[in-house]
Write a protein that holds these residues in place. Structure first.
Motif, PDB file in Angstrom:
ATOM      1  N   ALA A 295       0.824  -1.204   0.000  1.00 56.84           N
ATOM      2  CA  ALA A 295       0.000   0.000   0.000  1.00 56.84           C
ATOM      3  C   ALA A 295       0.863   1.261   0.000  1.00 56.84           C
ATOM      4  O   ALA A 295       0.495   2.277  -0.600  1.00 56.84           O
ATOM      5  CB  ALA A 295      -0.922  -0.011   1.212  1.00 56.84           C
ATOM      6  N   ARG A 296       2.026   1.186   0.653  1.00 54.42           N
ATOM      7  CA  ARG A 296       2.937   2.327   0.686  1.00 54.42           C
ATOM      8  C   ARG A 296       3.514   2.559  -0.720  1.00 54.42           C
ATOM      9  O   ARG A 296       3.718   3.674  -1.137  1.00 54.42           O
ATOM     10  CB  ARG A 296       4.057   2.037   1.688  1.00 54.42           C
ATOM     11  N   ARG A 297       3.780   1.460  -1.411  1.00 55.29           N
ATOM     12  CA  ARG A 297       4.368   1.544  -2.752  1.00 55.29           C
ATOM     13  C   ARG A 297       3.374   1.997  -3.813  1.00 55.29           C
ATOM     14  O   ARG A 297       3.734   2.697  -4.737  1.00 55.29           O
ATOM     15  CB  ARG A 297       4.893   0.167  -3.178  1.00 55.29           C
ATOM     16  N   ALA A 298       2.137   1.530  -3.685  1.00 58.58           N
ATOM     17  CA  ALA A 298       1.159   1.807  -4.741  1.00 58.58           C
ATOM     18  C   ALA A 298      -0.164   2.255  -4.153  1.00 58.58           C
ATOM     19  O   ALA A 298      -0.793   1.512  -3.398  1.00 58.58           O
ATOM     20  CB  ALA A 298       0.960   0.553  -5.592  1.00 58.58           C
TER      21      ALA A 298
ATOM     22  N   ALA B 225      -3.531   0.755  -1.528  1.00 56.74           N
ATOM     23  CA  ALA B 225      -4.070   1.409  -0.328  1.00 56.74           C
ATOM     24  C   ALA B 225      -5.571   1.606  -0.478  1.00 56.74           C
ATOM     25  O   ALA B 225      -6.343   1.295   0.436  1.00 56.74           O
ATOM     26  CB  ALA B 225      -3.362   2.740  -0.108  1.00 56.74           C
ATOM     27  N   ASP B 226      -5.985   2.081  -1.652  1.00 54.31           N
ATOM     28  CA  ASP B 226      -7.415   2.314  -1.890  1.00 54.31           C
ATOM     29  C   ASP B 226      -8.208   1.019  -1.785  1.00 54.31           C
ATOM     30  O   ASP B 226      -9.279   0.983  -1.188  1.00 54.31           O
ATOM     31  CB  ASP B 226      -7.626   2.937  -3.279  1.00 54.31           C
ATOM     32  N   GLU B 227      -7.676  -0.026  -2.381  1.00 51.87           N
ATOM     33  CA  GLU B 227      -8.377  -1.305  -2.363  1.00 51.87           C
ATOM     34  C   GLU B 227      -8.510  -1.836  -0.934  1.00 51.87           C
ATOM     35  O   GLU B 227      -9.563  -2.334  -0.532  1.00 51.87           O
ATOM     36  CB  GLU B 227      -7.624  -2.316  -3.256  1.00 51.87           C
ATOM     37  N   LEU B 228      -7.422  -1.720  -0.163  1.00 52.50           N
ATOM     38  CA  LEU B 228      -7.455  -2.201   1.218  1.00 52.50           C
ATOM     39  C   LEU B 228      -8.448  -1.391   2.056  1.00 52.50           C
ATOM     40  O   LEU B 228      -9.150  -1.946   2.910  1.00 52.50           O
ATOM     41  CB  LEU B 228      -6.053  -2.156   1.830  1.00 52.50           C
TER      42      LEU B 228
END
Ligand SMILES: [Zn+2]
Length: 151
Positions: free
Chosen positions: A130-133, A137-140
């Motif tokens: 999530a930090r990379r992409a 993050a949005d999906e999580l």
């Protein structure tokens, strides 16, 4: 496995390159299961396609990459005029299908393996992603919101 040719071979790309008529004919050849074999090696596909006529030998097809784009050859009458023929389309589609199935099998193995990982470890790894992409993050976040709304 060599990924080079698979990276540029997509259904839509092939359809644009060959035109809709040849593409549809190639889809038909593929659907009729006339692709006897296809293998990918070093940025090239080689395959054999059973001829529709009983008395003809299978067509030998090759598709490979050049700096200017795709190159192809086939032993059929159309291929001999150096045009993209339906057999070339059919082996490309067969290759894409093989890749899709292989990816599915890989994910099935991964799914089983993930059950052996502790949830905390998975969460930490997902946060790294999530930090990379941002899309991770949005999906999580969506997954968490869904879980909260069904509680
Ligand atoms: Zn051909």
């Amino acid at each position: 496995m060599e990924r080079g040719i698979a990276n540029i071979l997509h259904r839509d790309t092939i359809a644009v390159i060959v035109g809709s008529q040849t593409f549809e004919r190639g889809e038909k050849v593929f659907a009729q299961k006339r692709v006897a074999s296809v293998e990918a090696t070093r940025g090239e596909l080689r395959g054999r396609v059973i001829a529709a006529e009983r008395d003809r030998k299978p067509y030998v097809v090759r598709l490979w990459m050049r700096e200017e784009g795709l190159a192809y050859e086939c032993t059929c009458p159309v291929g001999l005029t150096r045009q993209f023929c339906k057999h070339t389309v059919a082996i490309a589609l067969a290759h894409l299908e093989n890749e899709r199935q292989e990816a599915e099998r890989g994910l099935a193995v991964l799914r089983e393996a993930m059950f052996t990982v502790k949830p905390e470890a998975l969460i930490e790894r997902l946060l790294v992603l999530a930090r990379r992409a941002p899309e991770w993050a949005d999906e999580l976040k969506r997954v968490c919101l869904d879980a909260l709304s069904t509680q």
